[in-house]
Design a protein around this motif. Sequence first.
Motif, PDB file in Angstrom:
ATOM      1  N   ASP A 281      30.278  37.196  35.468  1.00  0.00           N
ATOM      2  CA  ASP A 281      30.623  38.132  36.534  1.00  0.00           C
ATOM      3  C   ASP A 281      32.104  38.475  36.425  1.00  0.00           C
ATOM      4  O   ASP A 281      32.900  37.710  35.879  1.00  0.00           O
ATOM      5  N   THR A 282      32.481  39.653  36.941  1.00  0.00           N
ATOM      6  CA  THR A 282      33.891  40.056  36.967  1.00  0.00           C
ATOM      7  C   THR A 282      34.207  40.637  38.338  1.00  0.00           C
ATOM      8  O   THR A 282      33.313  40.993  39.100  1.00  0.00           O
ATOM      9  N   ALA A 283      35.500  40.746  38.627  1.00  0.00           N
ATOM     10  CA  ALA A 283      35.923  41.280  39.926  1.00  0.00           C
ATOM     11  C   ALA A 283      35.555  42.752  40.042  1.00  0.00           C
ATOM     12  O   ALA A 283      35.755  43.525  39.103  1.00  0.00           O
ATOM     13  N   GLY A 284      35.028  43.126  41.198  1.00  0.00           N
ATOM     14  CA  GLY A 284      34.591  44.505  41.395  1.00  0.00           C
ATOM     15  C   GLY A 284      35.647  45.361  42.047  1.00  0.00           C
ATOM     16  O   GLY A 284      35.463  45.864  43.145  1.00  0.00           O
ATOM     17  N   ARG A 285      36.761  45.510  41.371  1.00  0.00           N
ATOM     18  CA  ARG A 285      37.862  46.265  41.961  1.00  0.00           C
ATOM     19  C   ARG A 285      38.169  47.496  41.126  1.00  0.00           C
ATOM     20  O   ARG A 285      38.265  47.426  39.905  1.00  0.00           O
ATOM     21  N   LEU A 286      38.362  48.600  41.800  1.00  0.00           N
ATOM     22  CA  LEU A 286      38.692  49.852  41.125  1.00  0.00           C
ATOM     23  C   LEU A 286      39.964  50.436  41.756  1.00  0.00           C
ATOM     24  O   LEU A 286      40.115  51.626  41.910  1.00  0.00           O
ATOM     25  N   HIS A 287      40.863  49.523  42.148  1.00  0.00           N
ATOM     26  CA  HIS A 287      42.067  49.920  42.870  1.00  0.00           C
ATOM     27  C   HIS A 287      43.059  50.669  41.996  1.00  0.00           C
ATOM     28  O   HIS A 287      43.776  51.552  42.457  1.00  0.00           O
ATOM     29  N   ASN A 288      43.114  50.295  40.734  1.00  0.00           N
ATOM     30  CA  ASN A 288      44.097  50.869  39.833  1.00  0.00           C
ATOM     31  C   ASN A 288      43.579  50.751  38.404  1.00  0.00           C
ATOM     32  O   ASN A 288      43.225  49.666  37.962  1.00  0.00           O
TER      33      ASN A 288
ATOM     34  N   ASN B  77      45.548  48.259  36.125  1.00  0.00           N
ATOM     35  CA  ASN B  77      45.295  46.855  36.468  1.00  0.00           C
ATOM     36  C   ASN B  77      43.885  46.425  36.071  1.00  0.00           C
ATOM     37  O   ASN B  77      43.669  45.301  35.609  1.00  0.00           O
ATOM     38  N   LEU B  78      42.936  47.330  36.295  1.00  0.00           N
ATOM     39  CA  LEU B  78      41.555  47.046  35.914  1.00  0.00           C
ATOM     40  C   LEU B  78      41.467  46.802  34.414  1.00  0.00           C
ATOM     41  O   LEU B  78      40.836  45.848  33.954  1.00  0.00           O
ATOM     42  N   MET B  79      42.139  47.655  33.653  1.00  0.00           N
ATOM     43  CA  MET B  79      42.127  47.524  32.201  1.00  0.00           C
ATOM     44  C   MET B  79      42.762  46.200  31.775  1.00  0.00           C
ATOM     45  O   MET B  79      42.228  45.501  30.900  1.00  0.00           O
ATOM     46  N   ASN B  80      43.868  45.840  32.398  1.00  0.00           N
ATOM     47  CA  ASN B  80      44.548  44.598  32.052  1.00  0.00           C
ATOM     48  C   ASN B  80      43.681  43.379  32.359  1.00  0.00           C
ATOM     49  O   ASN B  80      43.618  42.432  31.566  1.00  0.00           O
ATOM     50  N   GLU B  81      43.020  43.394  33.524  1.00  0.00           N
ATOM     51  CA  GLU B  81      42.161  42.276  33.916  1.00  0.00           C
ATOM     52  C   GLU B  81      41.007  42.100  32.931  1.00  0.00           C
ATOM     53  O   GLU B  81      40.709  40.986  32.473  1.00  0.00           O
ATOM     54  N   LEU B  82      40.353  43.225  32.613  1.00  0.00           N
ATOM     55  CA  LEU B  82      39.206  43.151  31.708  1.00  0.00           C
ATOM     56  C   LEU B  82      39.628  42.799  30.287  1.00  0.00           C
ATOM     57  O   LEU B  82      38.953  42.013  29.610  1.00  0.00           O
ATOM     58  N   ASN B  83      40.747  43.357  29.845  1.00  0.00           N
ATOM     59  CA  ASN B  83      41.196  43.075  28.485  1.00  0.00           C
ATOM     60  C   ASN B  83      41.537  41.601  28.283  1.00  0.00           C
ATOM     61  O   ASN B  83      41.322  41.044  27.204  1.00  0.00           O
ATOM     62  N   LYS B  84      42.064  40.977  29.320  1.00  0.00           N
ATOM     63  CA  LYS B  84      42.361  39.545  29.237  1.00  0.00           C
ATOM     64  C   LYS B  84      41.075  38.746  29.021  1.00  0.00           C
ATOM     65  O   LYS B  84      41.025  37.820  28.206  1.00  0.00           O
ATOM     66  N   ILE B  85      40.019  39.150  29.734  1.00  0.00           N
ATOM     67  CA  ILE B  85      38.720  38.486  29.574  1.00  0.00           C
ATOM     68  C   ILE B  85      38.134  38.782  28.195  1.00  0.00           C
ATOM     69  O   ILE B  85      37.595  37.881  27.528  1.00  0.00           O
TER      70      ILE B  85
END
Length: 337
Positions: free
Chosen positions: A225-232, A235-243
């Motif tokens: 599962d991943t965080a369901g945020r589309l705020h920015n 930031n979304l790209m950075n969070e997913l890329n880290k994973i």
Amino acid sequence: MINWFKKTNKENNIKEENNSNLESSKFKSDDKNIGFLEKLKSGLSKTRKDMSSKIEDVLSIYKKVDDELFDDLEDVLISADIGVSSTMKIIDRLKLRIKEERVSDSTEVKILLKDEIKNIMQESVENNEFLLEPHPSVILVVGVNGVGKTTTIGKLAYAFKNNGKKVLIAAGDTFRAAAIEQLNEWSNRAGVDIVSHSEGADPAAVIFDGIQAAKARKIDILICDTAGRLHNKTNLMNELNKIFRIIDREYSEATKEILLVLDATTGQNAINQAKVFKEVANITGVILTKLDGTAKGGVAIALQTELNLPIKVIGVGEGIEDIQPFDVETFIDAIFN
């Protein structure tokens, strides 16, 4: 039995006998003893009424095929959330087909329209199958809050387990305590293990621990599962890329799927969400939920034909068994028949 995996002929022959006994018990409605095709038709009744019935109404008005008929068909398709771009492609192909086959009777148009929608959907993607073999495999589930991400993960875990797979869930949405609690509940219902941290923990750390546990336990499928945020978007790209980096580094041998969960009831908004996620991640497929509660099922056609995103899973109910692999022919038949 519903096939969730792309198998070789040899694998199919070996497993056919073992799997045949599961057919009567799986993916059966708890409330009605009906097959899943009938459940799909029932779930798509609102879409069928809004789309197929209106097409029949339009065709009943016209005695011959002319531009006004095509204009009215365009209006019906667009109102069914197929979208302007996809609708124009479909109508253009329909016009060409009618001209080539010298069709003059409006009653024949529906059959050709149905056929062209199937064709354009199938031509827009390579296939709609899960690519999770050879094992081990990992599914990264992305999407905004409220689309049914947690529920879908639980249903997938249940389906895979019933297909004889060893499944593990990693609760990577650490920004909502409720998400962790809900996923724990669904893992219990599905009868599979879960790896989770406390609220506010680093999502990548959860995925890391999930991978290590999957390796140690010889898990077939790890669902993250991943965080369901589309705020920015950044930031979304950075969070997913880290994973993504964690998965590539720690689980390079795993077959990977990155699946975007979308809520069919949101119609064209689902298309907009898909465009954003497609920009920030290599989405390999779509899970379309809540098709049973909407007349906007045409969005499935738009997602596949406009964005070239294969729909791999659909949900047509709230029960743990109310999910199935997406099949273009079955889906279109359920809308038009």
